[in-house]
Structures are given as C-alpha cells and as structure tokens.
Design an enzyme around this catalytic site. Structure first.
Site, short mmCIF file in Angstrom:
data_model
loop_
_atom_site.label_atom_id
_atom_site.label_comp_id
_atom_site.label_asym_id
_atom_site.label_seq_id
_atom_site.Cartn_x
_atom_site.Cartn_y
_atom_site.Cartn_z
N HIS A 137 0.65 7.93 3.83
CA HIS A 137 1.36 7.29 4.93
C HIS A 137 2.83 7.69 5.03
CE1 HIS A 137 -2.26 5.02 5.39
NE2 HIS A 137 -2.18 4.58 4.15
N GLY A 144 -4.10 1.60 8.49
CA GLY A 144 -5.04 0.94 9.41
C GLY A 144 -4.74 -0.55 9.47
N ILE A 146 -0.11 9.24 8.42
CA ILE A 146 -0.70 8.32 9.39
C ILE A 146 -0.31 6.88 9.07
CG2 ILE A 146 -2.64 9.83 9.90
CD1 ILE A 146 -4.38 8.04 8.09
N ASP A 152 0.85 -1.19 0.00
CA ASP A 152 0.00 0.00 0.00
C ASP A 152 0.89 1.25 0.00
OD1 ASP A 152 -1.68 2.08 0.37
OD2 ASP A 152 -2.81 1.20 2.03
#
Ligand code: NAI
Length: 733
Positions: A516, A534, A531, A511
């Site tokens: 990110h 998840g 961030i 990903d």
C-alpha cells in the site's frame, strides 16, 4: 535435455574478468555465443591500483577466437557504469556474474578499518551496486540470471579472513533475497563457493592442487546456472577441479522445553537437554524461512499435545496437512487498547475531513458527540488476525503470504464502541474452501470488552492464490452471504475522491503491508503503483451510507458486508450506488475514473429505524414543510440567494436529522438529509429540534440563541439574512 548449451543473443557481464576465475567464465560464455562485457579494474590482489590491461587482454582473447566482447574498467562500486557499457554496446543484460574480489587478510585483532571497509566495498557493496543496476532491466525483459560469488571462508570462517568471510556470507544472504524477489520475473540468483588456483590463492592452496583446480573447471557450473533451461534459484553450489556439489542448511530436530510454558523454559533446561538440542539424527533441511518457522511451530505443537499445555493456540486437525489443516485453528484472545487518537487517526485514514462540519465528531475529541466510526471495529479485530500467529499456528500448511488477497469482509457491531477501551479479540478459522485457483480461509473474530460482553464480530475471507485443488469443500454455510442489489436505478449515489496519501495514512491504523505504500513491492505483486487498502474503500462506502440513511449516527450501523473485486488507487474517486429496502441498504462501489466495480454484493444493516426519532416525531419537520410551501410561493427566491443551507437538528445534543434548503441548483428545493451530489453547504446551522420551532415561532430571538450557544452557525453567516421571507415567524405553529 540434450544438445549443446548456447548463449546466442544473450549478453553477459562478468566482473573481475581480467584474470583468474572471471576470465575463465568470460572465455567460456563467449565461446558459446554470448556477447560479453569483460569488467576489471585491474587492481592488485589487495585492491590497490588500477590498470586497463587485464580486461583488454581478455577481450582480445575472445575476439581473436571469433567471439564478441567489450572491456569495462570501472570498479564494481560504479555498477551502473558497467551495466551502461552492456546497454550501450549490446542493448541488454541477461547474465551477471558478480566475481570481482580482493583479499586483505589480517588476524581479527589486527584488522584495520581500511582492511575491513575495502573488502566489504569490493565484494558486498560492489555486487549490490552492479546487481541493482541490472535488476530493473532483467525485470522488464522478464529474464535474468545472476551469480554471487561466496566462499567456504564465509560458510565456515577462516583464520585471518574476518573481513572476507563476513562479506562472502553477506553475498549469500543478498543472493537468497534477490532470488526470492526475482523469481516472479524469471530472474534467478544463485551463489557459488569456488576453489581454484588463481593469483588470489597462490601460496594458500598447496601446489599439487593449485595446478589441478583450474579456473576452467569451475566455469561449467556458472554457465549451467546462467542458462535459461536451469530452473534452480536461490541455491548455493561448490565447485573445485571438476567436482560440483550443492550446499543446504541443516537443523537438528531440536528440543522444545515443554512448549511455550515459561515455567519449563530455563537455562538449566537448555543445559540438561543439550544433547537433544544438538543431535543431528533425523535432521531437517528447511529451504525457506517459512519452512523453518513451520518446523519450529510443529515441534512446539507436538510437545503441547503431549503435555496438554493450553498456552499455545491449537488446531482441531493437526493430522491433516495442506489448507484443511487450518480449519479449527484458534488463537487465544489478544487485547487491544485504543483511545481518542486511534479513533481520529482511523477516521482521517478513511477520508473524514474538517471540510464537513458534521464529521467533526469523528475527528475532534472535544465534540459533544465524539464517537468512533462504526467500522472502527475492524482495527482491533485486524490487530489479532495480523500479528503473525495465525500462519505459524497452521501445522501442516505454510502458504506463500505474498499470494494472499482479501476476498470478502463482514463486520457486525453488537453494541456501540466506547471512545476508549481495552478489547479482547479471539480468532478462529471456521472453514477453508477449495476454489481450484486458490484456497479461501474463512476466519471469524469475536471481540469482547473487559466485562466479557461481545462488542463486535467479524468474518474475513482470505484468498490464497495457487493453493486450490486440495479436495476441500467449494461452499460453506458458515460464510456470511453477499446480497445482490435491486435491479432498479439506485435510490442514491454519492462520490468521494480519496486522497493521494489515503493509503499512507490508513496504514497507520494497523495494516502496514508495503503493497500500500512501496512502489517496488507493489510492482512485485503485479501492480503499477501501491493500492489502497480494500478495508479503506469499505469504510468510505460505509461512511457514505451512514450519511445518507442514518443521519450520520454511527450507532445505527449494525452490520456491513462486501466483496473486494478491484483495487483502488489512492487519489481515485469512489462512487457508491445505494438502494434502501427496509432496514437494509444494498450498495456497490465503483472507481469513477475506470468504471470498474471495486466493492460488490455489499449491504449495510441499519439498526431498527423505528427506535430512532424520525422526522415524523420531530417538531421541526413541520417547520421545514412550511418553508417548502413558502418557497413554492416565492418564485425567484433562489435566483436572489444562490446558496445551499444545511440544518443539523439535534435531540438532546445528538444529531437526529438534517434538512437541506438548496437555493443554488434550480428553482429551490427543501428536502431531508445532507445536500445531494456532494454539494457543500454555504451555511450550516445546528440547533435542538425544539429550538428550531421556538426560533421560527418567535419564542426565542435568533441573535440571543446564537450568543447563548443554542444556535451554531458556520459558513457564510450573512447569507442567513436572505432567508427572512422563508423564516419570518410562523404564527400558525
Ligand atoms: P583474481 O584476483 O584472479 O580475480 C579477481 C579480479 O577482480 C582481478 O582481476 C581484479 O583486478 C578484479 N577486481 C578487484 N577489485 C575490483 C573492483 N573493485 N572492480 C572490478 N574488478 C575488480 O581472483 P579469483 O580467484 O579469480 O577470484 C574471483 C572471485 O572468486 C573472487 O570474488 C574471490 O573472492 C572468489 N573466490 C575465489 C576462490 C579461489 O579459490 N580462487 C575461493 C573462493 C572465492
């Protein structure tokens, strides 16, 4: 909309405003209340020399008419100095008109490096430098209007202007992207292609038109585009002599050579259908790259339906438009091969470390029980989901993917993942829900091995913000439900601090969303910093549960589900609260630093516990009961030792249970499982269940067991000497 257009309290920078078009803009902005920075290097039309007079004269004109202006004589290549002039004098920048320009015309074959480079530097690099300096200020104040000055020479080409037309069309591309990135902050960027009688066009524009095409007649377009009431963004406009128009892209309906079936696609097929390829009847006007792609995919889809070629993915509801058109879209299985390196990278990405010897089996390919983490299945499933095919195959809907959030995740392992394999994953949109504030795509993947056996399946709920209210269902029986944890206190809680580079590492598993890692991109999404994925927090929570309730045995994690409720920042600590009921472990994960729950409604289903050897079936469990009793009758033991011991008990080289002897915290405690509260063992001993018994009954000698490899000890080996009173031969066994 009525009333006079004004720019009171607005600050405008006009580059190259010492003459021609720039001067006309500066005068008109100032006459309507704007404070103006009049930038001009004062060079010749070929970009040679410099002079402050040009800018000064325009500033004088503005001031004598009662306006406010300040001069700047820097080259646009020093964009930050020009912006600083605005800040120093007026404290802000609301409007930027990139106008400065030169010409160095030469036929293409005779074009020198200097002619090429200088034109690129003044036009394209110059606009980039000033805009880059102004953009953060506009972003912070959530307001900005930017103009790029292109030219019909860029749009159509012009003899002798290869350098100039390349730069001018480059400015249009620059403007298009600044418009997309600025939209969120109310920063609009538009392009103009003016025609005007100035020193630059003297001798080029015929005299009658030269007089008529006054710069003042271009200025009204620039002023309107730079007004706060103007909503247009990313457009291209022409202006000349008081006439204004808008440009757009046009594309023919085109011709699809029988869908994507390669047999029908050849140079001959293109030649034979050239008329259709180039026929502008019913031409389309895509306004974004997305729209363009959708039109293209739609054309291919239409041909596919006609010819019934099965080689491109299908939608069950091609006649429906909007989010519902996604239901039934199925992507052909795509293969994904992986090996030890991929498994190790994934494990490192979700925080596995050499610090815990029991985790070595996830990151060291020569470990006896080297195995994939049970959540690794996300990687092949994600590879099929995120290869771009999904969105281009939804016929009637092209959502803005920057508004896509991962809502919920479910993963179910049907058989243990091999340590290397080629897997095929099929993707299908099983439902789309209407949540008013957005649309939720429920997507299932099925991953099979090369023999066609199902290895794992997953369900992804993707939330597309702002795409709701399409009269779709609010609920779906197809969604794997979440579970509410019991109300009692958690049966276990454990924390794990993520690394500051956790997301940088995790993204290498597939990903690569810049959200990110790229602070600027994260800011566009409204985050203060990049961030964590998840799915990384998801896998970390799974690891913690695996340790607590599955003896760290990856094959025992059957399924996992959770909802992503808050972002986690790399470096923050995840605290996982766990409740066990039967073969289900409920969990919630919290960001320790903020107290916010980042994973909610989670659960892990554990493979049939009875089939795995439990401590009751293990001979060594009696040894630890005996140690526990001896400890109770040896007060002060903990005081003397002050250490934590961990035993890994194997059966046929596979870890089946762990025991901890904690002589560090409190009076001493023996319990099954890894050391609690993240405590690190001072000594770790690994051996077979039978050998543990043989050792304490004196049937084998500890030193010999160590030398022969039956007993592995890591950490402070000398501390084991202090265990003599607890481990001396247990004759009664
Ligand atoms: P102009 O020559 O009257 O104005 C350009 C100004 O830019 C000059 O005052 C010059 O000193 C200044 N300048 C040059 N290099 C600079 C640098 N490095 N830093 C700061 N200032 C610099 O030309 P005109 O016609 O007013 O052109 C304005 C813009 O409009 C240019 O970008 C030009 O390419 C563009 N344009 C003009 C057309 C026309 O018909 N006049 C047609 C299409 C585009």
């Amino acid at each position: 909309m009525t009333g006079m257009i004004r720019y009171d309290r607005k600050v405008a920078i006009i580059t190259g405003a010492g003459g021609g078009l720039g001067r006309a803009y500066a005068l008109m902005f100032a006459s309507r209340g704007a404070k103006v920075v009049v930038n001009d290097l004062g060079s010749s039309t070929r970009g040679e020399g410099q002079n402050s007079r040009a800018a000064d004269q325009v500033v004088d004109e503005i001031r004598s008419a009662g306006g406010t202006a300040v001069a700047n004589y820097d080259s646009v290549e020093d964009g930050d100095k020009i912006v600083q002039t605005a800040l120093d004098n007026f404290g802000r920048v609301d409007i930027l008109v990139n106008n400065a320009g030169i010409l160095r015309d030469r036929s293409f074959a005779r074009m020198s490096d200097a002619d090429w480079d200088l034109v690129q530097r003044v036009h394209l690099r110059g606009a980039f430098m000033v805009t880059r300096a102004a953009f953060p200020i506009m972003k912070q104040q959530k307001y900005g209007r930017i103009i790029m000055t292109a030219s019909t020479s860029g749009i159509f080409g012009n003899f002798g202007q290869a350098n100039y037309s390349a730069a001018k069309l480059g400015l249009m591309g620059l403007s298009n992207t600044v418009a997309i990135e600025g939209q969120k902050y109310n920063i609009h960027c538009n392009t103009i292609a003016p025609v005007s009688g100035t020193r630059l066009t003297e001798g080029i524009i015929v005299p009658e038109l030269f007089e008529k095409f006054k710069p003042e007649l271009v200025a009204p377009l620039v002023l309107w585009l730079c007004h706060e009431d103007c909503e247009d963004n990313g457009g291209v406009y022409e202006a000349a002599g008081g006439w204004y128009g808008k440009f757009r892209w046009e594309c023919t309906q085109g011709y699809a050579c029988q869908g994507s079936c390669e047999d029908h696609v050849s140079p001959e097929a293109v030649r034979d259908n050239w008329e259709k390829v180039t026929d502008f009847t019913d031409a389309v006007h895509p306004e974004s790259g997305h729209e363009n792609l959708s039109l293209l995919v739609g054309a291919l889809q239409e041909v596919k339906e006609k010819s019934d070629i099965q080689s491109i993915p299908t939608s069950a509801t091609t006649s429906v438009s909007g989010p519902l058109s996604a239901v039934g879209v199925t992507l052909e299985p795509r293969s994904f091969s992986y090996g030890a390196v991929d498994l190790i990278l994934y494990a490192l990405g979700v925080g596995v470390s050499t610090e815990d010897e029991n985790d070595l089996k996830f990151i060291y390919e020569n470990s006896e029980d080297f195995s994939p983490l049970p959540t690794f299945g996300i990687v092949p499933s994600q590879a099929s989901m995120m290869d771009g095919r999904l969105w281009s195959n939804i016929p009637g809907w092209s959502p803005d993917l920057t508004k896509l959030l991962h809502g919920e995740m479910y993963l179910e392992n049907h058989k243990p993942l091999p340590i290397s394999a080629t897997l095929n994953t099929e993707v299908k949109v099983v439902d789309v829900l209407d949540k008013s504030s957005g649309a939720v795509l429920v997507i299932e993947t099925h991953t099979k091995d090369e023999s066609g056996e199902l290895v794992l399946q997953s369900q992804w709920s993707l939330f597309v913000v702002g795409e709701g209210n399409f009269d779709g269902p609010r609920k779906s029986t197809k969604v794997v439900p979440l579970c509410i944890a019991p109300e009692r206190k958690p049966d276990a809680t454990e924390s794990l601090k993520t690394d500051i580079d956790q997301a940088a590492l995790y993204r290498l598993t597939g990903d690569r969303n810049p959200l990110h890692i790229d602070p600027a991109f994260a800011a566009m999404g409204g985050f203060n910093q990049p961030i964590l994925h998840g799915l990384c927090s998801f896998a970390i929570s799974a690891r913690i549960i695996l340790k607590h309730f599955c003896n760290n045995d990856a094959s025992r994690l059957k399924a996992i589900k959770a909802r992503f409720s808050e972002p986690v920042i790399p470096g923050q600590t995840l605290t996982v609260d766990m409740w066990k009921e039967g073969s289900r472990v409920f969990f919630n994960s919290v960001v320790k630093e903020t107290g916010k729950v980042c994973l909610t409604g989670g659960y892990v289903d554990i493979v049939d516990e009875d089939s795995a050897p439990t401590h009751l079936q293990l001979a060594s469990s009696v040894v630890f009961q005996e140690i526990s009793q001896r400890l109770a009758s040896a007060p002060g033991m903990a005081e003397k030792v002050r250490a934590v011991f961990l035993w890994n008990i194997n059966k046929d080289k596979k870890l089946v249970t762990q025991w901890t002897l904690d002589l560090k915290n409190g009076p001493g405690l023996v319990y099954e499982g890894a050391p609690r509260n993240g405590e690190k063992p001072d000594v770790t001993l690994t051996l077979e269940d039978d050998d543990m018994v043989a050792l304490v009954t004196g049937k084998i000698n500890a030193q010999k067991a160590f030398i022969s490899g039956k007993l592995k000890v890591s950490g402070n080996v000398m501390l084991t000497q202090k265990l003599q009173p607890l481990l001396k031969p247990q004759a009664k066994m």
